[in-house]
Design a protein around this motif. Structure first.
Motif, PDB file in Angstrom:
ATOM      1  N   CYS A   3      89.890  28.028  79.736  1.00  0.00           N
ATOM      2  CA  CYS A   3      89.698  28.444  78.336  1.00  0.00           C
ATOM      3  C   CYS A   3      90.929  29.205  77.893  1.00  0.00           C
ATOM      4  N   TYR A   4      91.474  28.829  76.753  1.00  0.00           N
ATOM      5  CA  TYR A   4      92.638  29.556  76.225  1.00  0.00           C
ATOM      6  C   TYR A   4      92.499  29.799  74.730  1.00  0.00           C
ATOM      7  N   GLN A   5      91.229  30.004  74.315  1.00  0.00           N
ATOM      8  CA  GLN A   5      90.988  30.086  72.875  1.00  0.00           C
ATOM      9  C   GLN A   5      91.314  31.449  72.258  1.00  0.00           C
ATOM     10  N   CYS A   6      91.464  32.496  73.075  1.00  0.00           N
ATOM     11  CA  CYS A   6      91.723  33.797  72.454  1.00  0.00           C
ATOM     12  C   CYS A   6      93.038  34.399  72.929  1.00  0.00           C
ATOM     13  N   GLN A   8      93.632  37.171  74.523  1.00  0.00           N
ATOM     14  CA  GLN A   8      93.740  37.865  75.813  1.00  0.00           C
ATOM     15  C   GLN A   8      93.628  36.895  76.994  1.00  0.00           C
ATOM     16  N   THR A   9      93.805  35.634  76.732  1.00  0.00           N
ATOM     17  CA  THR A   9      93.692  34.637  77.801  1.00  0.00           C
ATOM     18  C   THR A   9      94.592  34.984  79.001  1.00  0.00           C
ATOM     19  N   CYS A  15      92.365  31.125  80.996  1.00  0.00           N
ATOM     20  CA  CYS A  15      91.477  31.718  82.001  1.00  0.00           C
ATOM     21  C   CYS A  15      90.960  30.586  82.883  1.00  0.00           C
ATOM     22  N   GLY A  19      86.689  34.449  82.753  1.00  0.00           N
ATOM     23  CA  GLY A  19      87.326  34.887  81.508  1.00  0.00           C
ATOM     24  C   GLY A  19      87.692  36.364  81.571  1.00  0.00           C
ATOM     25  N   CYS A  21      87.450  38.038  79.150  1.00  0.00           N
ATOM     26  CA  CYS A  21      86.370  38.568  78.316  1.00  0.00           C
ATOM     27  C   CYS A  21      85.072  38.753  79.105  1.00  0.00           C
ATOM     28  N   LYS A  23      83.542  35.969  80.493  1.00  0.00           N
ATOM     29  CA  LYS A  23      82.846  34.666  80.480  1.00  0.00           C
ATOM     30  C   LYS A  23      82.908  34.049  81.881  1.00  0.00           C
TER      31      LYS A  23
HETATM   32 FE1  SF4 Z   1      88.416  32.172  76.768  1.00  0.00          FE
HETATM   33 FE2  SF4 Z   1      87.381  34.583  77.307  1.00  0.00          FE
HETATM   34 FE3  SF4 Z   1      89.673  33.779  78.420  1.00  0.00          FE
HETATM   35 FE4  SF4 Z   1      89.555  34.384  75.841  1.00  0.00          FE
HETATM   36  S1  SF4 Z   1      89.269  35.775  77.566  1.00  0.00           S
HETATM   37  S2  SF4 Z   1      90.586  32.631  76.746  1.00  0.00           S
HETATM   38  S3  SF4 Z   1      87.521  33.576  75.303  1.00  0.00           S
HETATM   39  S4  SF4 Z   1      87.628  32.888  78.738  1.00  0.00           S
END
Ligand code: SF4
Ligand code: FSO
Length: 542
Positions: A3-6, A8-9, A15, A19, A21, A23
Protein backbone atom coordinates in the motif's frame (compact mmCIF):
# COMPACT_ATOMS: atom_id res chain seq x y z
CA UNK A 1 0.62 -6.47 1.38
CA UNK A 2 1.47 -3.44 -0.65
CA UNK A 3 0.00 0.00 0.00
CA UNK A 4 1.39 3.40 -0.93
CA UNK A 5 -1.72 5.53 -0.83
CA UNK A 6 -0.66 7.96 1.90
CA UNK A 7 2.25 10.25 2.69
CA UNK A 8 3.62 8.20 5.58
CA UNK A 9 4.09 5.09 3.46
CA UNK A 10 7.11 3.02 4.53
CA UNK A 11 10.46 4.27 3.22
CA UNK A 12 8.57 6.61 0.91
CA UNK A 13 7.89 3.69 -1.41
CA UNK A 14 5.22 1.41 0.09
CA UNK A 15 4.11 -0.48 3.19
CA UNK A 16 4.89 -4.13 2.62
CA UNK A 17 4.92 -5.88 6.00
CA UNK A 18 2.45 -3.81 7.98
CA UNK A 19 1.09 -0.31 7.48
CA UNK A 20 2.83 2.53 9.29
CA UNK A 21 -0.78 3.52 10.03
CA UNK A 22 -1.33 0.16 11.75
CA UNK A 23 -3.14 -1.52 8.84
CA UNK A 24 -2.53 -5.27 8.98
CA UNK A 25 -1.79 -7.33 5.84
CA UNK A 26 -5.19 -8.99 6.39
CA UNK A 27 -7.06 -5.65 6.36
CA UNK A 28 -4.93 -4.41 3.43
CA UNK A 29 -5.85 -7.49 1.37
CA UNK A 30 -9.55 -7.17 2.23
CA UNK A 31 -9.51 -3.47 1.30
CA UNK A 32 -7.90 -4.39 -2.03
CA UNK A 33 -10.62 -6.99 -2.52
CA UNK A 34 -13.28 -4.41 -1.68
CA UNK A 35 -11.90 -1.98 -4.27
CA UNK A 36 -11.77 -4.80 -6.84
CA UNK A 37 -15.37 -5.85 -6.20
CA UNK A 38 -16.47 -2.20 -6.25
CA UNK A 39 -15.01 -1.98 -9.75
CA UNK A 40 -17.22 -4.91 -10.78
CA UNK A 41 -20.28 -3.36 -9.13
CA UNK A 42 -19.50 -0.08 -10.91
CA UNK A 43 -19.41 -1.83 -14.29
CA UNK A 44 -22.84 -3.31 -13.59
CA UNK A 45 -24.17 0.03 -12.31
CA UNK A 46 -23.08 1.70 -15.56
CA UNK A 47 -24.74 -1.03 -17.63
CA UNK A 48 -27.89 -0.59 -15.51
CA UNK A 49 -27.86 3.16 -16.13
CA UNK A 50 -27.95 2.48 -19.86
CA UNK A 51 -31.23 0.68 -19.25
CA UNK A 52 -32.55 3.56 -17.16
CA UNK A 53 -31.97 1.72 -13.89
CA UNK A 54 -30.34 3.93 -11.25
CA UNK A 55 -30.29 2.57 -7.71
CA UNK A 56 -29.75 5.10 -4.89
CA UNK A 57 -28.64 2.31 -2.52
CA UNK A 58 -25.92 1.25 -4.99
CA UNK A 59 -24.71 4.83 -5.44
CA UNK A 60 -24.50 5.46 -1.70
CA UNK A 61 -22.91 2.07 -1.06
CA UNK A 62 -20.15 2.70 -3.60
CA UNK A 63 -19.32 6.03 -1.94
CA UNK A 64 -19.42 4.61 1.59
CA UNK A 65 -17.41 1.48 0.84
CA UNK A 66 -14.78 3.44 -1.09
CA UNK A 67 -14.51 5.93 1.80
CA UNK A 68 -13.99 2.97 4.15
CA UNK A 69 -10.68 2.22 2.41
CA UNK A 70 -9.32 5.76 2.91
CA UNK A 71 -6.32 5.94 5.25
CA UNK A 72 -7.14 5.71 8.98
CA UNK A 73 -10.85 4.95 8.62
CA UNK A 74 -11.55 1.24 9.01
CA UNK A 75 -9.11 -1.24 10.55
CA UNK A 76 -11.62 -4.02 11.23
CA UNK A 77 -11.16 -7.05 8.96
CA UNK A 78 -14.64 -8.41 9.69
CA UNK A 79 -16.27 -5.11 8.85
CA UNK A 80 -14.37 -4.82 5.55
CA UNK A 81 -15.28 -8.44 4.73
CA UNK A 82 -18.94 -7.61 5.42
CA UNK A 83 -18.71 -4.71 2.96
CA UNK A 84 -17.21 -7.04 0.32
CA UNK A 85 -20.12 -9.45 0.79
CA UNK A 86 -22.64 -6.62 0.55
CA UNK A 87 -20.92 -5.42 -2.61
CA UNK A 88 -21.26 -8.85 -4.24
CA UNK A 89 -24.92 -9.09 -3.19
CA UNK A 90 -25.71 -5.67 -4.67
CA UNK A 91 -23.79 -6.57 -7.84
CA UNK A 92 -25.64 -9.84 -8.36
CA UNK A 93 -29.07 -8.32 -7.70
CA UNK A 94 -28.40 -5.50 -10.15
CA UNK A 95 -26.90 -7.90 -12.69
CA UNK A 96 -30.10 -9.94 -12.66
CA UNK A 97 -32.15 -6.79 -13.22
CA UNK A 98 -29.97 -5.69 -16.14
CA UNK A 99 -30.20 -9.14 -17.69
CA UNK A 100 -33.97 -9.31 -17.25
CA UNK A 101 -34.36 -6.02 -19.13
CA UNK A 102 -32.18 -7.23 -21.99
CA UNK A 103 -29.26 -4.98 -21.05
CA UNK A 104 -25.67 -5.59 -22.06
CA UNK A 105 -23.12 -6.43 -19.42
CA UNK A 106 -19.48 -6.02 -20.39
CA UNK A 107 -17.28 -9.09 -20.52
CA UNK A 108 -15.34 -8.77 -17.31
CA UNK A 109 -13.80 -10.96 -14.65
CA UNK A 110 -14.87 -8.52 -11.93
CA UNK A 111 -18.53 -8.89 -12.90
CA UNK A 112 -18.39 -12.67 -12.58
CA UNK A 113 -15.94 -12.86 -9.68
CA UNK A 114 -16.97 -15.54 -7.16
CA UNK A 115 -16.38 -14.61 -3.55
CA UNK A 116 -14.86 -17.20 -1.20
CA UNK A 117 -16.77 -18.28 1.88
CA UNK A 118 -14.23 -17.92 4.65
CA UNK A 119 -12.36 -14.86 5.84
CA UNK A 120 -8.98 -16.55 5.24
CA UNK A 121 -9.88 -17.36 1.65
CA UNK A 122 -11.17 -13.84 1.11
CA UNK A 123 -7.82 -12.50 2.30
CA UNK A 124 -6.10 -14.75 -0.30
CA UNK A 125 -8.42 -13.41 -2.98
CA UNK A 126 -7.54 -9.88 -1.88
CA UNK A 127 -3.84 -10.65 -2.19
CA UNK A 128 -4.48 -11.72 -5.78
CA UNK A 129 -6.17 -8.39 -6.57
CA UNK A 130 -3.81 -5.89 -4.96
CA UNK A 131 -1.93 -3.08 -6.67
CA UNK A 132 1.07 -5.27 -7.49
CA UNK A 133 -1.15 -7.85 -9.19
CA UNK A 134 -2.35 -5.25 -11.68
CA UNK A 135 -0.69 -5.84 -14.99
CA UNK A 136 0.06 -2.41 -16.40
CA UNK A 137 3.12 -2.70 -18.61
CA UNK A 138 3.44 1.09 -18.68
CA UNK A 139 4.55 2.47 -15.28
CA UNK A 140 3.06 5.89 -16.05
CA UNK A 141 -0.36 4.45 -16.83
CA UNK A 142 -0.09 2.43 -13.63
CA UNK A 143 0.73 5.62 -11.75
CA UNK A 144 -2.19 7.56 -13.26
CA UNK A 145 -4.56 4.66 -12.55
CA UNK A 146 -3.60 4.66 -8.87
CA UNK A 147 -3.82 8.47 -8.77
CA UNK A 148 -7.35 8.16 -10.14
CA UNK A 149 -8.30 5.60 -7.50
CA UNK A 150 -6.94 7.76 -4.67
CA UNK A 151 -8.69 10.83 -6.08
CA UNK A 152 -11.89 8.77 -6.19
CA UNK A 153 -11.41 7.80 -2.53
CA UNK A 154 -11.27 11.50 -1.65
CA UNK A 155 -14.35 12.31 -3.76
CA UNK A 156 -16.20 9.39 -2.15
CA UNK A 157 -15.43 10.81 1.30
CA UNK A 158 -16.79 14.24 0.39
CA UNK A 159 -19.81 12.73 -1.38
CA UNK A 160 -20.61 10.66 1.69
CA UNK A 161 -20.39 13.66 4.04
CA UNK A 162 -22.68 15.64 1.72
CA UNK A 163 -25.14 12.79 1.31
CA UNK A 164 -25.47 12.40 5.09
CA UNK A 165 -26.82 15.97 5.15
CA UNK A 166 -29.09 15.40 2.15
CA UNK A 167 -27.00 16.84 -0.69
CA UNK A 168 -26.39 14.59 -3.69
CA UNK A 169 -25.69 14.99 -7.40
CA UNK A 170 -26.05 11.94 -9.60
CA UNK A 171 -23.17 13.17 -11.77
CA UNK A 172 -20.82 12.57 -8.84
CA UNK A 173 -22.01 8.98 -8.48
CA UNK A 174 -21.73 8.48 -12.25
CA UNK A 175 -18.10 9.58 -12.12
CA UNK A 176 -17.24 7.36 -9.16
CA UNK A 177 -18.61 4.42 -11.13
CA UNK A 178 -17.05 5.47 -14.41
CA UNK A 179 -13.68 6.00 -12.77
CA UNK A 180 -13.69 2.75 -10.82
CA UNK A 181 -14.80 0.77 -13.89
CA UNK A 182 -12.16 2.49 -16.04
CA UNK A 183 -9.37 1.18 -13.83
CA UNK A 184 -10.18 -2.33 -15.10
CA UNK A 185 -9.40 -1.24 -18.66
CA UNK A 186 -6.10 -1.74 -20.42
CA UNK A 187 -6.99 -0.03 -23.70
CA UNK A 188 -6.72 3.61 -22.65
CA UNK A 189 -3.84 5.83 -23.73
CA UNK A 190 -1.70 7.95 -21.43
CA UNK A 191 -3.58 11.05 -22.60
CA UNK A 192 -6.93 9.42 -21.81
CA UNK A 193 -5.71 8.58 -18.30
CA UNK A 194 -4.60 12.18 -17.78
CA UNK A 195 -8.05 13.32 -18.90
CA UNK A 196 -9.73 10.99 -16.41
CA UNK A 197 -7.51 12.18 -13.59
CA UNK A 198 -8.31 15.82 -14.41
CA UNK A 199 -11.99 14.97 -14.64
CA UNK A 200 -11.69 13.59 -11.11
CA UNK A 201 -10.45 17.02 -10.02
CA UNK A 202 -13.43 18.74 -11.65
CA UNK A 203 -15.93 16.30 -10.16
CA UNK A 204 -14.31 16.78 -6.78
CA UNK A 205 -14.95 20.53 -7.04
CA UNK A 206 -18.63 19.81 -7.59
CA UNK A 207 -18.61 17.36 -4.69
CA UNK A 208 -16.99 19.89 -2.36
CA UNK A 209 -19.59 22.43 -3.49
CA UNK A 210 -22.30 19.96 -2.46
CA UNK A 211 -20.64 19.45 0.91
CA UNK A 212 -20.31 23.19 1.44
CA UNK A 213 -24.02 23.59 0.70
CA UNK A 214 -24.84 20.64 2.97
CA UNK A 215 -22.92 22.12 5.91
CA UNK A 216 -24.00 25.72 5.50
CA UNK A 217 -27.66 25.03 4.70
CA UNK A 218 -27.93 22.75 7.74
CA UNK A 219 -25.83 24.63 10.27
CA UNK A 220 -25.62 28.17 8.87
CA UNK A 221 -22.56 29.98 7.52
CA UNK A 222 -19.65 29.88 9.98
CA UNK A 223 -19.07 33.12 11.87
CA UNK A 224 -15.85 34.18 13.62
CA UNK A 225 -15.96 32.48 17.00
CA UNK A 226 -13.53 32.38 19.91
CA UNK A 227 -12.92 28.81 21.08
CA UNK A 228 -11.43 28.14 24.53
CA UNK A 229 -8.53 25.67 24.59
CA UNK A 230 -8.88 25.01 28.30
CA UNK A 231 -11.50 23.00 30.16
CA UNK A 232 -14.64 23.47 32.20
CA UNK A 233 -15.04 21.61 35.48
CA UNK A 234 -17.31 18.65 34.88
CA UNK A 235 -18.00 15.52 32.86
CA UNK A 236 -16.77 15.53 29.29
CA UNK A 237 -17.13 14.04 25.81
CA UNK A 238 -14.53 14.56 23.09
CA UNK A 239 -15.61 14.39 19.45
CA UNK A 240 -12.99 13.81 16.75
CA UNK A 241 -13.10 13.20 12.98
CA UNK A 242 -15.02 15.41 10.55
CA UNK A 243 -18.74 14.59 10.83
CA UNK A 244 -20.93 17.58 11.73
CA UNK A 245 -24.12 15.57 12.04
CA UNK A 246 -22.62 13.19 14.59
CA UNK A 247 -21.52 16.18 16.63
CA UNK A 248 -25.00 17.71 16.44
CA UNK A 249 -26.59 14.44 17.58
CA UNK A 250 -24.14 14.15 20.47
CA UNK A 251 -24.92 17.75 21.47
CA UNK A 252 -28.66 17.04 21.37
CA UNK A 253 -28.40 13.78 23.28
CA UNK A 254 -26.19 15.28 26.01
CA UNK A 255 -28.39 18.32 26.64
CA UNK A 256 -29.20 18.74 30.34
CA UNK A 257 -26.97 15.80 31.35
CA UNK A 258 -24.21 17.87 32.96
CA UNK A 259 -21.70 16.97 30.27
CA UNK A 260 -19.51 19.43 28.34
CA UNK A 261 -18.72 18.56 24.73
CA UNK A 262 -15.25 19.29 23.31
CA UNK A 263 -13.87 19.06 19.80
CA UNK A 264 -10.64 17.35 18.83
CA UNK A 265 -8.59 17.66 15.63
CA UNK A 266 -10.60 18.50 12.54
CA UNK A 267 -13.80 19.10 14.54
CA UNK A 268 -12.42 22.45 15.79
CA UNK A 269 -14.08 24.58 13.05
CA UNK A 270 -17.51 23.23 14.09
CA UNK A 271 -17.57 25.89 16.82
CA UNK A 272 -18.16 28.52 14.12
CA UNK A 273 -21.50 27.13 12.86
CA UNK A 274 -24.50 29.01 14.33
CA UNK A 275 -26.62 25.87 14.63
CA UNK A 276 -23.89 24.05 16.57
CA UNK A 277 -22.48 26.89 18.66
CA UNK A 278 -25.93 27.60 20.08
CA UNK A 279 -25.57 24.65 22.48
CA UNK A 280 -24.36 26.01 25.79
CA UNK A 281 -22.60 22.80 26.77
CA UNK A 282 -20.56 22.84 23.52
CA UNK A 283 -17.58 24.19 25.40
CA UNK A 284 -14.21 24.23 23.67
CA UNK A 285 -11.39 22.44 21.90
CA UNK A 286 -9.04 19.87 23.38
CA UNK A 287 -5.76 18.70 21.89
CA UNK A 288 -4.26 19.05 18.45
CA UNK A 289 -4.07 16.91 15.30
CA UNK A 290 -4.76 13.22 14.72
CA UNK A 291 -1.19 11.95 15.10
CA UNK A 292 -1.09 13.13 18.73
CA UNK A 293 -4.24 11.28 19.75
CA UNK A 294 -2.59 8.42 21.63
CA UNK A 295 -1.07 10.91 24.07
CA UNK A 296 -4.01 13.30 24.14
CA UNK A 297 -6.82 10.73 24.42
CA UNK A 298 -5.01 9.00 27.30
CA UNK A 299 -5.19 12.26 29.27
CA UNK A 300 -8.79 13.12 28.44
CA UNK A 301 -10.98 12.43 31.50
CA UNK A 302 -14.12 11.59 29.54
CA UNK A 303 -15.56 9.54 26.67
CA UNK A 304 -14.21 9.92 23.12
CA UNK A 305 -16.01 9.48 19.78
CA UNK A 306 -14.27 9.02 16.41
CA UNK A 307 -16.71 10.06 13.69
CA UNK A 308 -14.36 9.65 10.67
CA UNK A 309 -10.63 9.49 9.96
CA UNK A 310 -8.03 9.65 11.41
CA UNK A 311 -8.13 6.88 14.05
CA UNK A 312 -4.94 5.32 15.42
CA UNK A 313 -4.61 2.12 17.42
CA UNK A 314 -6.45 2.77 20.71
CA UNK A 315 -4.02 2.22 23.60
CA UNK A 316 -4.95 0.24 26.70
CA UNK A 317 -5.05 3.38 28.85
CA UNK A 318 -8.05 4.81 27.00
CA UNK A 319 -9.47 1.78 25.18
CA UNK A 320 -12.44 1.66 27.56
CA UNK A 321 -13.31 5.29 26.79
CA UNK A 322 -13.28 5.38 23.00
CA UNK A 323 -16.15 4.67 20.60
CA UNK A 324 -16.37 4.66 16.81
CA UNK A 325 -19.31 5.56 14.60
CA UNK A 326 -20.11 5.95 10.90
CA UNK A 327 -17.52 4.27 8.69
CA UNK A 328 -14.78 4.21 11.33
CA UNK A 329 -14.01 0.86 12.91
CA UNK A 330 -11.33 -0.75 15.05
CA UNK A 331 -11.54 -4.38 16.21
CA UNK A 332 -13.12 -4.72 19.69
CA UNK A 333 -13.88 -1.01 20.02
CA UNK A 334 -17.62 -0.40 20.60
CA UNK A 335 -19.34 1.03 17.54
CA UNK A 336 -22.35 3.36 17.57
CA UNK A 337 -24.53 2.08 14.74
CA UNK A 338 -26.85 3.68 12.24
CA UNK A 339 -29.46 4.43 14.92
CA UNK A 340 -26.95 6.97 16.29
CA UNK A 341 -27.88 6.20 19.86
CA UNK A 342 -24.93 7.66 21.74
CA UNK A 343 -26.16 6.50 25.19
CA UNK A 344 -23.16 4.14 25.71
CA UNK A 345 -20.90 7.18 25.17
CA UNK A 346 -22.93 9.26 27.62
CA UNK A 347 -22.89 6.44 30.16
CA UNK A 348 -19.11 6.18 29.94
CA UNK A 349 -18.67 9.96 30.20
CA UNK A 350 -20.77 9.97 33.39
CA UNK A 351 -18.72 7.09 34.87
CA UNK A 352 -15.46 8.93 34.30
CA UNK A 353 -14.19 11.77 36.52
CA UNK A 354 -14.36 14.59 34.03
CA UNK A 355 -12.25 17.72 34.51
CA UNK A 356 -11.69 18.51 38.21
CA UNK A 357 -11.58 22.26 37.71
CA UNK A 358 -11.79 25.08 35.20
CA UNK A 359 -8.54 25.67 33.34
CA UNK A 360 -7.62 28.55 31.06
CA UNK A 361 -5.30 27.77 28.17
CA UNK A 362 -6.22 30.73 26.00
CA UNK A 363 -8.33 30.55 22.90
CA UNK A 364 -8.27 30.48 19.10
CA UNK A 365 -10.68 32.06 16.65
CA UNK A 366 -12.35 29.95 13.97
CA UNK A 367 -15.11 30.60 11.45
CA UNK A 368 -13.43 32.46 8.59
CA UNK A 369 -15.06 30.44 5.85
CA UNK A 370 -15.90 31.95 2.48
CA UNK A 371 -18.87 34.08 3.67
CA UNK A 372 -17.03 35.63 6.61
CA UNK A 373 -13.94 36.43 4.54
CA UNK A 374 -15.91 37.80 1.60
CA UNK A 375 -17.91 40.03 3.95
CA UNK A 376 -14.65 41.95 4.55
CA UNK A 377 -13.56 41.63 0.91
CA UNK A 378 -13.64 45.39 0.32
CA UNK A 379 -11.34 45.98 3.26
CA UNK A 380 -9.01 43.24 1.99
CA UNK A 381 -8.96 44.68 -1.54
CA UNK A 382 -8.28 48.18 -0.17
CA UNK A 383 -5.48 46.75 1.96
CA UNK A 384 -3.85 45.24 -1.12
CA UNK A 385 -4.28 48.41 -3.17
CA UNK A 386 -2.77 50.56 -0.43
CA UNK A 387 0.16 48.17 -0.11
CA UNK A 388 -0.75 47.23 3.47
CA UNK A 389 -1.30 43.60 2.44
CA UNK A 390 1.60 42.33 0.34
CA UNK A 391 0.72 38.70 -0.18
CA UNK A 392 -1.68 35.89 0.78
CA UNK A 393 -0.48 32.44 1.71
CA UNK A 394 -2.77 29.43 1.83
CA UNK A 395 -1.00 27.05 4.16
CA UNK A 396 -3.31 24.11 4.53
CA UNK A 397 -3.79 20.40 4.38
CA UNK A 398 -2.99 17.55 6.70
CA UNK A 399 -0.79 17.19 9.72
CA UNK A 400 1.34 14.15 10.45
CA UNK A 401 4.16 12.85 12.58
CA UNK A 402 7.16 13.46 10.32
CA UNK A 403 9.66 16.07 11.58
CA UNK A 404 9.80 17.44 8.01
CA UNK A 405 6.33 18.87 8.68
CA UNK A 406 7.92 21.47 10.99
CA UNK A 407 8.47 23.33 7.71
CA UNK A 408 4.86 24.51 7.98
CA UNK A 409 5.19 26.04 11.46
CA UNK A 410 8.55 27.58 10.55
CA UNK A 411 7.27 29.22 7.38
CA UNK A 412 4.27 30.66 9.24
CA UNK A 413 6.64 32.22 11.77
CA UNK A 414 8.82 33.65 9.02
CA UNK A 415 6.11 35.09 6.81
CA UNK A 416 6.44 38.90 6.98
CA UNK A 417 3.96 40.99 8.99
CA UNK A 418 2.33 42.47 5.90
CA UNK A 419 1.07 39.09 4.66
CA UNK A 420 -2.13 37.20 5.45
CA UNK A 421 -2.21 33.46 6.07
CA UNK A 422 -5.28 31.43 5.21
CA UNK A 423 -5.37 27.92 6.61
CA UNK A 424 -7.53 24.80 6.67
CA UNK A 425 -7.27 21.11 7.49
CA UNK A 426 -5.51 19.57 10.46
CA UNK A 427 -2.14 20.88 9.23
CA UNK A 428 -3.00 24.13 11.04
CA UNK A 429 -2.32 22.52 14.40
CA UNK A 430 1.34 23.18 13.77
CA UNK A 431 0.57 26.91 14.27
CA UNK A 432 -3.13 27.37 15.12
CA UNK A 433 -2.54 29.02 18.50
CA UNK A 434 0.18 31.44 17.43
CA UNK A 435 -0.69 35.10 18.01
CA UNK A 436 -0.01 36.62 14.60
CA UNK A 437 -1.81 39.93 15.07
CA UNK A 438 -3.83 41.75 12.43
CA UNK A 439 -3.61 44.15 9.51
CA UNK A 440 -6.08 46.99 10.02
CA UNK A 441 -8.39 44.71 11.95
CA UNK A 442 -8.11 41.75 9.56
CA UNK A 443 -6.54 38.84 11.48
CA UNK A 444 -3.29 37.69 9.86
CA UNK A 445 -4.25 34.05 10.46
CA UNK A 446 -7.65 33.09 9.07
CA UNK A 447 -8.95 29.59 9.78
CA UNK A 448 -11.20 28.61 6.87
CA UNK A 449 -12.20 25.29 8.41
CA UNK A 450 -11.64 21.58 7.89
CA UNK A 451 -9.83 20.02 4.94
CA UNK A 452 -13.46 19.35 3.90
CA UNK A 453 -13.89 23.12 3.51
CA UNK A 454 -11.30 23.53 0.73
CA UNK A 455 -14.21 24.72 -1.43
CA UNK A 456 -14.25 27.92 0.65
CA UNK A 457 -10.58 28.57 -0.10
CA UNK A 458 -11.18 28.12 -3.81
CA UNK A 459 -14.17 30.48 -3.72
CA UNK A 460 -12.11 33.12 -1.91
CA UNK A 461 -9.33 32.84 -4.50
CA UNK A 462 -11.82 33.10 -7.38
CA UNK A 463 -13.54 36.09 -5.77
CA UNK A 464 -10.20 37.88 -5.30
CA UNK A 465 -9.28 37.19 -8.93
CA UNK A 466 -12.62 38.67 -9.99
CA UNK A 467 -12.16 41.73 -7.78
CA UNK A 468 -8.68 42.37 -9.16
CA UNK A 469 -9.81 41.47 -12.65
CA UNK A 470 -6.99 38.98 -13.12
CA UNK A 471 -6.31 35.28 -13.44
CA UNK A 472 -6.03 33.31 -10.16
CA UNK A 473 -2.43 32.58 -11.07
CA UNK A 474 -1.68 36.32 -11.19
CA UNK A 475 -2.99 36.99 -7.68
CA UNK A 476 -0.56 37.75 -4.87
CA UNK A 477 -1.44 34.31 -3.51
CA UNK A 478 0.73 31.24 -2.92
CA UNK A 479 -0.53 27.78 -2.08
CA UNK A 480 1.64 25.69 0.19
CA UNK A 481 -0.09 22.38 0.77
CA UNK A 482 0.69 19.59 3.20
CA UNK A 483 -0.81 16.28 2.20
CA UNK A 484 -1.33 13.04 4.05
CA UNK A 485 -4.29 11.03 2.82
CA UNK A 486 -6.50 10.73 -0.24
CA UNK A 487 -8.87 13.66 0.36
CA UNK A 488 -5.79 15.82 -0.13
CA UNK A 489 -5.11 13.98 -3.42
CA UNK A 490 -8.62 14.88 -4.61
CA UNK A 491 -8.11 18.53 -3.62
CA UNK A 492 -4.78 18.68 -5.43
CA UNK A 493 -6.44 17.30 -8.57
CA UNK A 494 -9.13 19.98 -8.23
CA UNK A 495 -6.51 22.73 -8.06
CA UNK A 496 -4.78 21.33 -11.14
CA UNK A 497 -8.05 20.92 -13.02
CA UNK A 498 -8.75 24.62 -12.34
CA UNK A 499 -5.41 25.44 -13.96
CA UNK A 500 -3.92 26.66 -10.67
CA UNK A 501 -0.15 26.68 -10.96
CA UNK A 502 2.83 26.89 -8.65
CA UNK A 503 1.38 24.78 -5.85
CA UNK A 504 4.06 23.78 -3.37
CA UNK A 505 3.47 20.30 -2.00
CA UNK A 506 5.05 18.55 0.96
CA UNK A 507 6.43 17.20 3.08
CA UNK A 508 7.22 14.60 0.38
CA UNK A 509 5.70 13.90 -3.01
CA UNK A 510 3.29 10.97 -3.45
CA UNK A 511 5.03 7.61 -3.92
CA UNK A 512 2.44 6.66 -6.54
CA UNK A 513 3.44 9.49 -8.90
CA UNK A 514 5.93 8.11 -11.46
CA UNK A 515 8.87 10.30 -12.57
CA UNK A 516 7.29 10.92 -15.98
CA UNK A 517 3.92 11.88 -14.50
CA UNK A 518 5.70 14.21 -12.08
CA UNK A 519 7.57 15.71 -14.97
CA UNK A 520 4.24 16.35 -16.72
CA UNK A 521 2.85 18.07 -13.61
CA UNK A 522 5.97 20.19 -13.21
CA UNK A 523 5.99 21.25 -16.87
CA UNK A 524 2.28 21.98 -17.14
CA UNK A 525 1.40 23.19 -13.65
CA UNK A 526 4.70 24.25 -12.09
CA UNK A 527 3.92 21.89 -9.23
CA UNK A 528 6.89 21.86 -6.89
CA UNK A 529 8.00 20.16 -3.71
CA UNK A 530 8.52 22.40 -0.68
CA UNK A 531 12.19 23.26 -0.05
CA UNK A 532 13.13 25.28 3.06
CA UNK A 533 10.96 28.07 4.48
CA UNK A 534 13.70 30.63 3.70
CA UNK A 535 14.17 29.52 0.10
CA UNK A 536 10.46 29.27 -0.59
CA UNK A 537 9.74 32.70 0.89
CA UNK A 538 12.55 34.19 -1.12
CA UNK A 539 11.20 32.60 -4.30
CA UNK A 540 7.65 33.76 -3.56
CA UNK A 541 8.26 37.27 -2.25
CA UNK A 542 11.48 38.07 -4.06
FE1 SF4 B 1 -1.21 2.47 3.23
FE2 SF4 B 1 -1.29 2.79 5.89
FE3 SF4 B 1 1.03 2.51 4.59
FE4 SF4 B 1 -0.40 4.73 4.36
S1 SF4 B 1 0.60 3.96 6.20
S2 SF4 B 1 0.61 3.62 2.71
S3 SF4 B 1 -2.49 3.89 4.35
S4 SF4 B 1 -0.60 0.97 4.78
FE1 FSO C 1 -6.46 15.62 8.82
FE2 FSO C 1 -6.73 12.94 8.85
FE3 FSO C 1 -8.87 16.37 7.50
FE4 FSO C 1 -7.11 14.09 6.58
S1 FSO C 1 -7.65 14.40 10.22
S2 FSO C 1 -5.38 14.09 7.84
S3 FSO C 1 -6.82 15.36 4.83
O1 FSO C 1 -7.58 12.48 7.35
O2 FSO C 1 -8.90 14.67 6.88
O3 FSO C 1 -7.11 17.03 7.63
Amino acid sequence: MFCYQCEQTAKGTGCEKIGICGKTPEVAALQDLLIYTLKGLSQVALAAREKGINKPEVNVFIAEATFSTLTNVNFDAREIARLVQQCIELRDKLKAEVESTGGNLPISEAINFQLANSLDEMVKQGEEHGILAEKDPDPDIHSLKQTLIYGIKGIAAYADHAQILGQEDDQVYVFLQKGLAATLRSDLSLEEWIELVMEAGKVNLRTMELLDKANTSTYGHPVPTKVPLGAKKGKAILVSGHDLRDLELILKQTQGKGIYVYTHGEMLPCHGYPELKKYEHFYGHYGTAWQNQQKEFAQFPGAIVMTTNCIQKPLDNYKQNIFTTGLVAWPDIPHIGKDKDFSPVIKRALELDGFPEDTDKGSVTVGFACNAVLSVANKVIEGVKQGKIRHFFLIGGCDGAKPARNYYSEIVEKIPQDCIILTLGCGKFKFFNKQLGDIDGIPRLLDLGQCNDAYSAIQIALALAKAFNCDVNDLPLSLIISWYEQKAVAILLTLLSLGIKNVRLGPTLPAFISPKVLDYLVKNYDLKPISTPEEDLKAILG
